[in-house]
Design an enzyme around this catalytic site. Structure first.
Site, PDB file in Angstrom:
ATOM      1  N   ARG A  16       0.802  -1.226   0.000  1.00 20.58           N
ATOM      2  CA  ARG A  16       0.000   0.000   0.000  1.00 20.58           C
ATOM      3  C   ARG A  16       0.839   1.284   0.000  1.00 20.58           C
ATOM      4  O   ARG A  16       0.324   2.377  -0.181  1.00 20.58           O
ATOM      5  CB  ARG A  16      -0.952   0.004   1.205  1.00 20.58           C
ATOM      6  CG  ARG A  16      -2.209  -0.809   0.948  1.00 20.58           C
ATOM      7  CD  ARG A  16      -3.059  -0.925   2.187  1.00 20.58           C
ATOM      8  NE  ARG A  16      -2.466  -1.840   3.162  1.00 20.58           N
ATOM      9  CZ  ARG A  16      -2.837  -1.924   4.434  1.00 20.58           C
ATOM     10  NH1 ARG A  16      -3.788  -1.133   4.896  1.00 20.58           N
ATOM     11  NH2 ARG A  16      -2.262  -2.781   5.254  1.00 20.58           N
ATOM     12  N   ASN A 228       1.288   1.804   6.955  1.00 20.98           N
ATOM     13  CA  ASN A 228       0.952   0.975   5.799  1.00 20.98           C
ATOM     14  C   ASN A 228       0.793   1.782   4.522  1.00 20.98           C
ATOM     15  O   ASN A 228       0.718   1.223   3.438  1.00 20.98           O
ATOM     16  CB  ASN A 228      -0.356   0.223   6.063  1.00 20.98           C
ATOM     17  CG  ASN A 228      -0.170  -0.806   7.173  1.00 20.98           C
ATOM     18  OD1 ASN A 228       0.683  -1.674   7.081  1.00 20.98           O
ATOM     19  ND2 ASN A 228      -0.936  -0.665   8.240  1.00 20.98           N
ATOM     20  N   LYS A 351      31.502  27.900  -0.935  1.00 16.93           N
ATOM     21  CA  LYS A 351      31.610  26.465  -1.235  1.00 16.93           C
ATOM     22  C   LYS A 351      33.012  25.965  -0.956  1.00 16.93           C
ATOM     23  O   LYS A 351      33.978  26.559  -1.421  1.00 16.93           O
ATOM     24  CB  LYS A 351      31.262  26.206  -2.706  1.00 16.93           C
ATOM     25  CG  LYS A 351      31.230  24.738  -3.048  1.00 16.93           C
ATOM     26  CD  LYS A 351      31.740  24.423  -4.433  1.00 16.93           C
ATOM     27  CE  LYS A 351      33.238  24.331  -4.470  1.00 16.93           C
ATOM     28  NZ  LYS A 351      33.783  23.874  -5.752  1.00 16.93           N
ATOM     29  N   ARG A 440      42.322  47.291 -13.816  1.00 17.37           N
ATOM     30  CA  ARG A 440      41.118  47.653 -14.571  1.00 17.37           C
ATOM     31  C   ARG A 440      41.521  48.709 -15.584  1.00 17.37           C
ATOM     32  O   ARG A 440      42.557  49.372 -15.431  1.00 17.37           O
ATOM     33  CB  ARG A 440      40.034  48.191 -13.623  1.00 17.37           C
ATOM     34  CG  ARG A 440      40.441  49.467 -12.960  1.00 17.37           C
ATOM     35  CD  ARG A 440      39.442  49.935 -11.907  1.00 17.37           C
ATOM     36  NE  ARG A 440      39.847  51.227 -11.379  1.00 17.37           N
ATOM     37  CZ  ARG A 440      39.676  51.610 -10.127  1.00 17.37           C
ATOM     38  NH1 ARG A 440      39.143  50.786  -9.239  1.00 17.37           N
ATOM     39  NH2 ARG A 440      40.033  52.804  -9.735  1.00 17.37           N
TER      40      ARG A 440
HETATM   41  C1  UD1 Z   1      -0.867  -8.625  12.477  1.00 12.32           C
HETATM   42  C2  UD1 Z   1      -1.532  -9.462  13.565  1.00 12.32           C
HETATM   43  C3  UD1 Z   1      -2.768  -8.722  14.063  1.00 12.32           C
HETATM   44  C4  UD1 Z   1      -2.391  -7.336  14.559  1.00 12.32           C
HETATM   45  C5  UD1 Z   1      -1.643  -6.570  13.476  1.00 12.32           C
HETATM   46  C6  UD1 Z   1      -1.121  -5.277  14.017  1.00 12.32           C
HETATM   47  C7  UD1 Z   1      -1.065 -11.750  12.903  1.00 12.32           C
HETATM   48  C8  UD1 Z   1      -1.614 -12.969  12.309  1.00 12.32           C
HETATM   49  N1  UD1 Z   1      -1.906 -10.732  13.005  1.00 12.32           N
HETATM   50  O1  UD1 Z   1      -1.775  -8.451  11.433  1.00 12.32           O
HETATM   51  O2  UD1 Z   1      -3.386  -9.443  15.095  1.00 12.32           O
HETATM   52  O3  UD1 Z   1      -3.543  -6.625  14.958  1.00 12.32           O
HETATM   53  O4  UD1 Z   1      -0.511  -7.341  13.021  1.00 12.32           O
HETATM   54  O5  UD1 Z   1      -0.619  -4.472  12.990  1.00 12.32           O
HETATM   55  O6  UD1 Z   1       0.089 -11.714  13.297  1.00 12.32           O
HETATM   56  N2  UD1 Z   1       5.556 -10.017   8.354  1.00 12.32           N
HETATM   57  C9  UD1 Z   1       6.647 -10.790   8.025  1.00 12.32           C
HETATM   58  N3  UD1 Z   1       6.447 -11.976   7.386  1.00 12.32           N
HETATM   59  C10 UD1 Z   1       5.215 -12.422   7.090  1.00 12.32           C
HETATM   60  C11 UD1 Z   1       4.093 -11.636   7.438  1.00 12.32           C
HETATM   61  C12 UD1 Z   1       4.303 -10.436   8.078  1.00 12.32           C
HETATM   62  O7  UD1 Z   1       7.793 -10.408   8.287  1.00 12.32           O
HETATM   63  O8  UD1 Z   1       5.122 -13.519   6.524  1.00 12.32           O
HETATM   64  C13 UD1 Z   1       5.797  -8.744   9.051  1.00 12.32           C
HETATM   65  C14 UD1 Z   1       5.352  -7.549   8.234  1.00 12.32           C
HETATM   66  O9  UD1 Z   1       6.446  -7.041   7.494  1.00 12.32           O
HETATM   67  C15 UD1 Z   1       4.910  -6.577   9.318  1.00 12.32           C
HETATM   68  C16 UD1 Z   1       4.454  -7.473  10.460  1.00 12.32           C
HETATM   69  O10 UD1 Z   1       5.014  -8.740  10.212  1.00 12.32           O
HETATM   70  O11 UD1 Z   1       5.966  -5.787   9.778  1.00 12.32           O
HETATM   71  C17 UD1 Z   1       2.943  -7.594  10.553  1.00 12.32           C
HETATM   72  O12 UD1 Z   1       2.433  -8.054   9.340  1.00 12.32           O
HETATM   73  P1  UD1 Z   1       1.080  -7.497   8.726  1.00 12.32           P
HETATM   74  O13 UD1 Z   1       0.723  -8.288   7.514  1.00 12.32           O
HETATM   75  O14 UD1 Z   1       1.139  -6.034   8.639  1.00 12.32           O
HETATM   76  O15 UD1 Z   1       0.103  -7.817   9.930  1.00 12.32           O
HETATM   77  P2  UD1 Z   1      -1.356  -8.364   9.866  1.00 12.32           P
HETATM   78  O16 UD1 Z   1      -1.349  -9.733   9.282  1.00 12.32           O
HETATM   79  O17 UD1 Z   1      -2.180  -7.339   9.247  1.00 12.32           O
END
Ligand code: UD1
Ligand code: CA
Length: 452
Positions: A16, A228, A351, A440
């Protein structure tokens, strides 16, 4: 406190943001989002930190200090899967594993400390950092029993209408007993609406294993705001700016309008210095005491002494010493060192040059690749002619010399101590000490010429 380590999740793409670069490398108040998260852990005393990288892993790794460990998550199969990639990091840890998210830069050390304290006093296997939001849509919800004990976390996409009413949400940050976490991670499944390994599922798994989990409600909901989108990036910038400016004002800096004063996270400003609206201070800038930084001045990686006045000017990678005045509308470019009691006046550009104490260029002057001695006076319109189209050369003006208005100094050239250059001269040869140089054409008056 038990021994603790911090694991930061930063493998996600951040679609996003609509960006070519990883989300965690976007900046808030001049610093990478991810670096704030690392900083918060360090400030809370937890120096053992690892980062899970995935999307554009190399770029993220390169941005980090080499002391940090990184683990690679090839496919983003969920937050639980991400944590599992770092198993060697906490496999032998007898203590707490703090899990943070790389895209939530507003997390503070105090909040991490509060989380760890709640975890240890509660004797929990897992403690979730939560917040109470009137508008909880999108977040995981905290499911508690009647006596308030945490049962599980349900993701928005898996929640029933009743669960969606719950206002206490999961920040995505936790304190785990490392060994209990390892056992629970082994049990993770992907039987949910997103087909992912949810880290959140470990809460219910731990409970089934006879352990307890708790929550710590953040003292300040801003702490957990993840970024995000560009809109959220700008919102985080506002919060961070307020924090930085507040800290400076508490330390004795005056800001006429904090809302329009932009100070980077690493900038230092001394007591009784006044910052006017529109001031931008970036990078490793350091400003001394009793300075006045006037409206719309921009300073980048610059060191300013005490009692300096800067008005509506730009200064890049340079230094300005005590009691000097700069501007309005001066432009000091990289590699310049301006001494004490100097004047760099309006429409003066400097500079890669030095100006010794007491040197003055009051207006409309270009000092490029020059060394200007003590108490030299550069008249209006002096130009250091430093470039012949191929190479740059230096100009030296020794102490107490006086350069008349509209002089060109064709480099390489030296004007010796105490010399005096007549206005309008184009100087191509060195000028000896205490001498007058006039270069000059002589004026010729043709009397009555136009009447003929
Ligand atoms: C997650 C939580 C949710 C919480 C929310 C807060 C889970 C299943 N859910 O949601 O309960 O309210 O965060 O923002 O954990 N990331 C990885 N690898 C992955 C997936 C994610 O490194 O495979 C990292 C992302 O880069 C990010 C963070 O984990 O920094 C959270 O991932 P994101 O997809 O934003 O969280 P949600 O699934 O929306
Ligand atoms: Ca997700």
């Amino acid at each position: 406190m038990n021994h603790s380590k911090t694991l930061i999740l930063a493998a996600g793409e951040g679609t996003r943001m609509r960006s070519q670069k990883p989300k965690v490398l976007h900046q808030v108040c001049g610093e990478n989002i991810l670096d704030y998260v690392v900083g918060a852990s360090r400030d809370s005393g937890i120096l053992d930190i690892a980062v899970i990288v995935g999307f554009q892993a190399e770029m993220v790794k390169e941005s980090l200090s080499p002391q940090l460990e990184t683990y690679y998550q090839k496919d983003q199969l969920g937050t639980g899967h991400a944590v599992l990639q770092a198993l060697p990091f906490f496999e032998k840890l007898q203590g707490n594993l703090i899990v943070l998210v790389g895209d939530a830069p507003l997390i503070r050390a105090e909040t991490i400390e509060g989380l760890v304290l709640a975890h240890e006093t509660g004797g929990y296997a897992a403690t979730v950092l939560t917040a109470k939001f009137d508008e909880p849509t999108g977040y995981g919800r905290m499911i508690k029993n009647r006596s308030g004990e945490l049962q599980k976390i349900v993701e928005e996409k898996d929640a029933n209408p009743e669960e969606k009413q719950i206002k206490e949400i999961n920040s995505g940050m936790y304190c785990f007993d490392a060994q209990a976490l390892i056992l629970a991670l082994q049990e993770l499944k992907t039987d949910n609406s997103q087909g992912e390994y949810y880290l959140t599922d470990v809460i219910e798994i731990m409970r089934k294993m006879g352990k307890t989990a708790g929550t710590y409600v953040t003292p300040d909901p801003e702490d957990i705001q993840a970024i995000n989108s560009r809109v959220q990036l700008a919102e985080a910038e506002v919060v961070m700016r307020k924090r930085i400016n507040r800290k400076l004002m508490d330390a004795g800096v005056t800001m006429i309008d904090p809302a329009t004063t932009y100070v980077g996270n690493r900038v230092l400003v001394g007591q009784d210095t006044i910052l006017y609206p529109g001031v931008i201070l970036e990078g490793e800038t350091v400003i001394g005491e009793d300075c006045l930084i006037g409206a719309n001045s921009r300073l980048v990686h610059t060191k300013i002494g005490n009692n300096v006045t800067i008005q509506s000017s730009t200064i890049l990678e340079s230094s300005v010493d005590d009691y000097t005045s700069v501007g309005p509308y001066a432009y000091i470019r990289p590699g310049s060192e301006i001494g004490k009691h100097c004047k760099v006046g309006d429409f003066v550009e400097v500079k890669n040059s030095t100006m010794a104490d007491g040197a003055k260029a009051s207006h409309l002057t270009y000092i490029g690749d020059g060394d200007v001695g003590e108490n030299v006076n550069l008249g209006c319109g002096t130009v250091f002619v430093n470039y012949d189209g191929k190479k740059k050369y230096r100009t030296i003006v020794e102490k107490n010399a006086f350069i008349g208005c509209n002089t060109n100094l064709i480099a390489p050239v030296t004007v010796k101590e105490g010399a005096y250059i007549a206005a309008g001269s184009t100087i191509t040869e060195d000028v000896p000490e205490d001498s007058l140089a006039i270069a000059r054409a002589r004026q010729v008056n043709k009397v009555g010429y136009l009447k003929k």
